[in-house]
Design a protein around this motif. Sequence first.
Motif, short mmCIF file in Angstrom:
data_model
loop_
_atom_site.label_atom_id
_atom_site.label_comp_id
_atom_site.label_asym_id
_atom_site.label_seq_id
_atom_site.Cartn_x
_atom_site.Cartn_y
_atom_site.Cartn_z
N VAL A 30 29.31 -51.26 -84.08
CA VAL A 30 29.83 -52.62 -84.00
C VAL A 30 30.25 -53.10 -85.38
CG1 VAL A 30 29.28 -54.99 -83.38
CG2 VAL A 30 28.44 -53.11 -81.97
N HIS A 31 29.46 -52.79 -86.39
CA HIS A 31 29.79 -53.21 -87.75
C HIS A 31 31.04 -52.50 -88.26
CE1 HIS A 31 26.48 -55.86 -88.57
NE2 HIS A 31 25.63 -54.98 -88.08
N LYS A 32 31.36 -51.33 -87.73
CA LYS A 32 32.55 -50.60 -88.18
C LYS A 32 33.78 -50.96 -87.36
CE LYS A 32 30.01 -46.74 -90.08
NZ LYS A 32 29.68 -45.34 -90.00
N GLY A 33 33.71 -52.06 -86.62
CA GLY A 33 34.90 -52.53 -85.93
C GLY A 33 34.99 -52.16 -84.46
N VAL A 34 34.03 -51.43 -83.92
CA VAL A 34 34.04 -51.12 -82.50
C VAL A 34 33.47 -52.33 -81.78
CG1 VAL A 34 33.12 -49.60 -80.70
CG2 VAL A 34 33.76 -48.66 -82.93
N GLN A 35 34.27 -52.96 -80.96
CA GLN A 35 33.85 -54.18 -80.28
C GLN A 35 33.21 -53.83 -78.94
OE1 GLN A 35 33.86 -57.14 -81.67
NE2 GLN A 35 32.91 -58.06 -79.91
N VAL A 36 32.06 -54.37 -78.67
CA VAL A 36 31.42 -54.20 -77.37
C VAL A 36 31.43 -55.54 -76.66
CG1 VAL A 36 29.96 -52.28 -78.13
CG2 VAL A 36 29.10 -54.63 -78.28
N ILE A 37 31.21 -55.49 -75.35
CA ILE A 37 31.17 -56.71 -74.56
C ILE A 37 29.86 -56.71 -73.76
CG2 ILE A 37 32.43 -55.76 -72.58
CD1 ILE A 37 33.31 -59.14 -73.75
N THR A 38 29.15 -57.82 -73.81
CA THR A 38 27.90 -57.93 -73.08
C THR A 38 28.09 -58.89 -71.91
OG1 THR A 38 26.58 -57.45 -75.03
CG2 THR A 38 25.46 -58.60 -73.24
N LEU A 67 26.84 -45.61 -64.59
CA LEU A 67 28.27 -45.92 -64.56
C LEU A 67 28.83 -46.32 -65.93
CD1 LEU A 67 28.43 -47.74 -61.11
CD2 LEU A 67 29.05 -45.37 -61.65
N GLY A 68 28.13 -45.96 -67.00
CA GLY A 68 28.70 -46.09 -68.34
C GLY A 68 28.26 -47.26 -69.18
N GLY A 69 27.36 -48.09 -68.69
CA GLY A 69 26.90 -49.24 -69.47
C GLY A 69 25.50 -49.02 -70.01
N GLN A 70 25.06 -49.97 -70.78
CA GLN A 70 23.70 -49.96 -71.29
C GLN A 70 23.03 -51.26 -70.87
OE1 GLN A 70 23.85 -49.05 -75.46
NE2 GLN A 70 24.03 -46.88 -75.02
N HIS A 71 22.00 -51.11 -70.05
CA HIS A 71 21.31 -52.29 -69.52
C HIS A 71 20.25 -52.74 -70.52
CE1 HIS A 71 20.12 -55.13 -66.54
NE2 HIS A 71 20.95 -54.60 -65.66
N HIS A 72 20.15 -54.04 -70.72
CA HIS A 72 19.17 -54.61 -71.65
C HIS A 72 18.03 -55.28 -70.90
CE1 HIS A 72 22.15 -53.61 -74.57
NE2 HIS A 72 23.01 -54.47 -74.04
N GLY A 73 18.03 -55.18 -69.59
CA GLY A 73 16.93 -55.68 -68.79
C GLY A 73 17.24 -56.94 -68.01
N ALA A 87 20.16 -61.37 -66.53
CA ALA A 87 20.36 -59.94 -66.80
C ALA A 87 21.40 -59.81 -67.90
CB ALA A 87 20.84 -59.21 -65.56
N LEU A 88 21.22 -58.82 -68.75
CA LEU A 88 22.17 -58.52 -69.82
C LEU A 88 22.47 -57.03 -69.81
CD1 LEU A 88 20.39 -60.46 -72.71
CD2 LEU A 88 22.54 -61.11 -71.64
N PHE A 89 23.75 -56.69 -69.87
CA PHE A 89 24.14 -55.29 -70.05
C PHE A 89 25.46 -55.23 -70.80
CE2 PHE A 89 25.11 -56.56 -65.69
CZ PHE A 89 26.45 -56.25 -65.55
N THR A 90 25.65 -54.12 -71.51
CA THR A 90 26.77 -54.00 -72.43
C THR A 90 27.64 -52.79 -72.08
OG1 THR A 90 25.49 -55.04 -74.18
CG2 THR A 90 27.33 -53.68 -74.89
N ALA A 95 37.57 -53.39 -70.47
CA ALA A 95 38.22 -52.40 -69.60
C ALA A 95 37.17 -51.46 -68.99
CB ALA A 95 39.26 -51.61 -70.38
N LYS A 96 36.19 -51.03 -69.79
CA LYS A 96 35.12 -50.16 -69.29
C LYS A 96 34.25 -50.91 -68.27
CE LYS A 96 35.92 -46.36 -71.52
NZ LYS A 96 36.36 -45.16 -70.80
N TYR A 97 34.03 -52.20 -68.51
CA TYR A 97 33.29 -53.00 -67.53
C TYR A 97 34.05 -53.04 -66.21
CZ TYR A 97 31.57 -56.91 -64.87
OH TYR A 97 31.10 -57.68 -63.84
N GLU A 98 35.37 -53.23 -66.26
CA GLU A 98 36.18 -53.26 -65.05
C GLU A 98 36.12 -51.94 -64.31
OE1 GLU A 98 37.46 -55.85 -63.60
OE2 GLU A 98 36.96 -57.22 -65.22
N GLU A 99 36.10 -50.83 -65.06
CA GLU A 99 35.95 -49.51 -64.42
C GLU A 99 34.60 -49.43 -63.70
OE1 GLU A 99 36.53 -46.38 -67.30
OE2 GLU A 99 38.48 -47.20 -67.91
N TYR A 100 33.56 -49.94 -64.35
CA TYR A 100 32.23 -49.97 -63.75
C TYR A 100 32.25 -50.77 -62.44
CZ TYR A 100 27.98 -52.74 -62.98
OH TYR A 100 26.94 -53.44 -62.42
#
Length: 136
Positions: A30-38, A67-73, A87-90, A95-100
Amino acid sequence: MTVEVNLAISAVEDGARPSARFSYFPLQAVHKGVQVITCYLKYVIDPYKVAEFERYSKMWIPLVRKLGGQHHGYFLPSEGANNIAIALFTFPSLAKYEEYRKASFKDAECQAAFRYAEETRCVVSCERSFMRPVFE
């Protein structure tokens, strides 16, 4: 400090052993510019069906991972409101969320989880928001 780090710390402080479900996207990415969405899900649940909702929650944690995400509980009522759960998951991107989401409608285990919630009526309503982390 991020929500992910706080979750891992609180699990250890409560005496729980951290497990594979406490795996997250690397903070360095994330710090190197890779944006994630939670995805932040706020559930209104039937307060008389918390046990059913907990079972439903436990069904989804491995499915998000599958299905490609990371669940935070899931966070169930304890003190205060007795009918709100979170619930939180990233995912690496929206686009990856939409695929999920598309895959979840075709996956047999996901369909079983959807049916379980419908049959038990443990979920009254659900509100979905998307967040981006800010670290510094």
